[in-house]
Design an enzyme around this catalytic site. Structure first.
Site, PDB file in Angstrom:
ATOM      1  N   ASP A   1       0.818  -1.230   0.000  1.00  0.00           N
ATOM      2  CA  ASP A   1       0.000   0.000   0.000  1.00  0.00           C
ATOM      3  C   ASP A   1       0.845   1.271   0.000  1.00  0.00           C
ATOM      4  O   ASP A   1       0.321   2.376   0.110  1.00  0.00           O
ATOM      5  CB  ASP A   1      -0.944   0.008   1.204  1.00  0.00           C
ATOM      6  CG  ASP A   1      -0.188  -0.004   2.529  1.00  0.00           C
ATOM      7  OD1 ASP A   1       1.063  -0.026   2.514  1.00  0.00           O
ATOM      8  OD2 ASP A   1      -0.840   0.009   3.588  1.00  0.00           O
ATOM      9  N   GLY A   2       2.177   1.128  -0.105  1.00  0.00           N
ATOM     10  CA  GLY A   2       3.041   2.315  -0.194  1.00  0.00           C
ATOM     11  C   GLY A   2       3.675   2.704   1.129  1.00  0.00           C
ATOM     12  O   GLY A   2       4.564   3.555   1.164  1.00  0.00           O
TER      13      GLY A   2
ATOM     14  N   ARG B   1      16.471  26.320   4.923  1.00  0.00           N
ATOM     15  CA  ARG B   1      16.319  27.642   4.306  1.00  0.00           C
ATOM     16  C   ARG B   1      14.976  28.293   4.667  1.00  0.00           C
ATOM     17  O   ARG B   1      14.813  29.483   4.571  1.00  0.00           O
ATOM     18  CB  ARG B   1      16.494  27.542   2.782  1.00  0.00           C
ATOM     19  CG  ARG B   1      17.963  27.386   2.424  1.00  0.00           C
ATOM     20  CD  ARG B   1      18.196  27.342   0.932  1.00  0.00           C
ATOM     21  NE  ARG B   1      17.897  26.038   0.376  1.00  0.00           N
ATOM     22  CZ  ARG B   1      18.080  25.743  -0.903  1.00  0.00           C
ATOM     23  NH1 ARG B   1      18.528  26.645  -1.739  1.00  0.00           N
ATOM     24  NH2 ARG B   1      17.804  24.533  -1.347  1.00  0.00           N
ATOM     25  N   GLN B   2      14.010  27.459   5.090  1.00  0.00           N
ATOM     26  CA  GLN B   2      12.711  28.037   5.507  1.00  0.00           C
ATOM     27  C   GLN B   2      12.779  28.263   7.018  1.00  0.00           C
ATOM     28  O   GLN B   2      12.128  27.579   7.814  1.00  0.00           O
ATOM     29  CB  GLN B   2      11.568  27.088   5.109  1.00  0.00           C
ATOM     30  CG  GLN B   2      10.168  27.674   5.319  1.00  0.00           C
ATOM     31  CD  GLN B   2       9.866  28.890   4.447  1.00  0.00           C
ATOM     32  OE1 GLN B   2      10.383  29.031   3.347  1.00  0.00           O
ATOM     33  NE2 GLN B   2       9.037  29.802   4.957  1.00  0.00           N
TER      34      GLN B   2
ATOM     35  N   HIS C   1      22.581  25.273   6.136  1.00  0.00           N
ATOM     36  CA  HIS C   1      22.249  26.635   5.743  1.00  0.00           C
ATOM     37  C   HIS C   1      21.883  27.445   6.983  1.00  0.00           C
ATOM     38  O   HIS C   1      20.880  27.180   7.629  1.00  0.00           O
ATOM     39  CB  HIS C   1      21.079  26.611   4.766  1.00  0.00           C
ATOM     40  CG  HIS C   1      20.865  27.920   4.115  1.00  0.00           C
ATOM     41  ND1 HIS C   1      21.600  28.350   3.042  1.00  0.00           N
ATOM     42  CD2 HIS C   1      20.033  28.932   4.413  1.00  0.00           C
ATOM     43  CE1 HIS C   1      21.212  29.551   2.693  1.00  0.00           C
ATOM     44  NE2 HIS C   1      20.259  29.932   3.507  1.00  0.00           N
TER      45      HIS C   1
ATOM     46  N   LYS D   1      24.455  39.381  -2.905  1.00  0.00           N
ATOM     47  CA  LYS D   1      23.425  38.680  -3.689  1.00  0.00           C
ATOM     48  C   LYS D   1      22.026  39.081  -3.242  1.00  0.00           C
ATOM     49  O   LYS D   1      21.761  39.196  -2.056  1.00  0.00           O
ATOM     50  CB  LYS D   1      23.611  37.171  -3.529  1.00  0.00           C
ATOM     51  CG  LYS D   1      22.575  36.333  -4.272  1.00  0.00           C
ATOM     52  CD  LYS D   1      22.957  34.862  -4.287  1.00  0.00           C
ATOM     53  CE  LYS D   1      22.253  34.076  -3.209  1.00  0.00           C
ATOM     54  NZ  LYS D   1      22.584  32.661  -3.224  1.00  0.00           N
TER      55      LYS D   1
ATOM     56  N   ARG E   1      18.121  37.715  -3.867  1.00  0.00           N
ATOM     57  CA  ARG E   1      17.326  36.664  -4.505  1.00  0.00           C
ATOM     58  C   ARG E   1      16.048  37.252  -5.070  1.00  0.00           C
ATOM     59  O   ARG E   1      15.296  37.923  -4.376  1.00  0.00           O
ATOM     60  CB  ARG E   1      17.013  35.542  -3.487  1.00  0.00           C
ATOM     61  CG  ARG E   1      16.382  34.344  -4.142  1.00  0.00           C
ATOM     62  CD  ARG E   1      16.499  33.078  -3.314  1.00  0.00           C
ATOM     63  NE  ARG E   1      17.780  32.371  -3.446  1.00  0.00           N
ATOM     64  CZ  ARG E   1      18.155  31.673  -4.499  1.00  0.00           C
ATOM     65  NH1 ARG E   1      17.377  31.582  -5.554  1.00  0.00           N
ATOM     66  NH2 ARG E   1      19.326  31.060  -4.511  1.00  0.00           N
TER      67      ARG E   1
HETATM   68  C1  R5P Z   1      21.850  30.371  -0.562  1.00  0.00           C
HETATM   69  O1  R5P Z   1      22.043  31.424   0.031  1.00  0.00           O
HETATM   70  C2  R5P Z   1      22.859  29.289  -0.683  1.00  0.00           C
HETATM   71  O2  R5P Z   1      24.012  29.577   0.047  1.00  0.00           O
HETATM   72  C3  R5P Z   1      23.203  28.973  -2.123  1.00  0.00           C
HETATM   73  O3  R5P Z   1      23.892  30.070  -2.684  1.00  0.00           O
HETATM   74  C4  R5P Z   1      21.962  28.703  -2.903  1.00  0.00           C
HETATM   75  O4  R5P Z   1      21.174  27.754  -2.255  1.00  0.00           O
HETATM   76  C5  R5P Z   1      22.291  28.240  -4.298  1.00  0.00           C
HETATM   77  O5  R5P Z   1      21.110  28.045  -4.991  1.00  0.00           O
HETATM   78  P1  R5P Z   1      21.051  28.097  -6.556  1.00  0.00           P
HETATM   79  O6  R5P Z   1      22.050  27.116  -7.069  1.00  0.00           O
HETATM   80  O7  R5P Z   1      19.634  27.692  -6.868  1.00  0.00           O
HETATM   81  O8  R5P Z   1      21.324  29.499  -6.986  1.00  0.00           O
END
Ligand code: R5P
Length: 296
Positions: free
Chosen positions: A34-35, A93-94, A127, A193, A195
């Site tokens: 059943d998984g 990351r979340q 992270h 950077k 995002r």
């Molecule tokens: C984010 O701050 C991480 O340190 C990486 O730079 C990030 O996860 C890289 O993601 P992507 O390859 O999608 O740009």
């Protein structure tokens, strides 16, 4: 001390056990028709300290559940202590509610890991952006190791790059750029950077000048490859001679590796926290050192 690799980290656990001169504990894992998942521990863990290695990547929900089943079973079978080694820790990351109502996944996952009796946890280059110390998230002793010295040693051993300028593509990467540069007796800098979306980033240089230099870009994760490709564009624009890329976790979303290779880099390497075509450096010695320290 017993070393057991969960289904995703069997090969890594085998290498760790090898480093320590012990035999890795075995499991039987399969699915019911059943998984549902079936897991059976095939070694005697009664009264033992058990190092459970399970990287949580790509299908994180399933792999997290496997960790929970495994750690809970080992504890229930009488293990004295369960030490989690989660080389790639998904959901880190979340770590914040960016939009109202969002799940704080990092916190939820850490609570689940603790709920099954995990006594201590080790992660590798987890992270940590807004959360700066793992103790802000975990209620159990936690340690975040770094694979950067191992990656830098590999670059050094290859001997292709002379005195490379080490670049971290964003502010968070400064910790890794610094570690790698120290190991290579070189200099480092980081970019800025922003995002713009899951797969879109904007990168600006700071003070570095890569003209005529060999460059090593280091980061924790390569996922879509967007970050690396943008950093490469800047470095080539500045007149960098040759560029090599090293990351701890080669998550490599579909097309990422091709995109990076086409961007003009000479080489791209990663570790086996996430098995991939570029996982040429093993983190086994890093884990074995800590397992050895915890002894029996
Ligand atoms: C984010 O701050 C991480 O340190 C990486 O730079 C990030 O996860 C890289 O993601 P992507 O390859 O999608 O740009």
């Amino acid at each position: 001390m017993i070393v057991v690799g969960g289904p995703t980290s069997e090969a890594l656990a085998f290498k760790v056990a090898n480093e320590l001169g012990v035999t890795a504990g075995k499991l039987e894992v399969r699915r019911f028709p059943d998984g549902e998942k079936y897991l059976r521990v095939l070694c005697d863990v009664q009264g033992q300290t058990v190092a459970v290695i399970q990287s949580i990547h790509h299908t994180p929900d399933e792999l997290l559940f496997e960790y929970l089943l495994l750690a809970d079973t080992v504890k229930d079978l009488g293990a004295r202590k369960v030490i989690a080694f989660i080389p790639y820790f998904a959901y880190a990351r979340q770590d914040e509610r960016f939009k109202p109502g969002e799940a704080l996944s990092f916190k939820t996952v850490s609570k689940l890991i603790e709920s099954v009796g995990t006594d201590e946890i080790y992660t590798i280059d987890m992270h940590q952006h807004r959360v700066l110390k793992s103790s802000e998230i975990f209620g159990i002793p936690s340690h975040n190791l770094s694979a950067m010295p191992l990656l830098a040693d590999h670059v050094k051993k290859l001997g292709k790059f002379q005195n490379p300028l080490v670049i971290g593509p964003d502010a968070e990467a400064e910790q890794w750029a610094k570690l790698a540069a120290e190991r290579l007796h070189s200099d480092y800098d980081v970019f800025e950077k922003k995002r713009l979306g899951d797969a879109k980033v904007e990168i600006r240089p700071r003070r570095s000048e890569a003209r005529g230099r060999d460059v090593l870009i280091v980061d924790d994760i390569i996922s879509t490859g967007g970050t690396i490709v943008e950093a490469v564009k800047i470095l080539l624009g500045q007149g960098a001679k040759r560029i090599q890329v090293a990351c701890t976790h080669p998550i490599l979303a579909p097309g990422a590796l091709e995109k990076i290779r086409e961007s003009g880099v000479e080489d791209v390497i990663g570790t086996d926290t996430v098995p991939s075509p570029i996982s040429v450096v093993t983190v086994a010695p890093l884990i074995a050192e800590q397992v050895g320290r915890n002894g029996n």
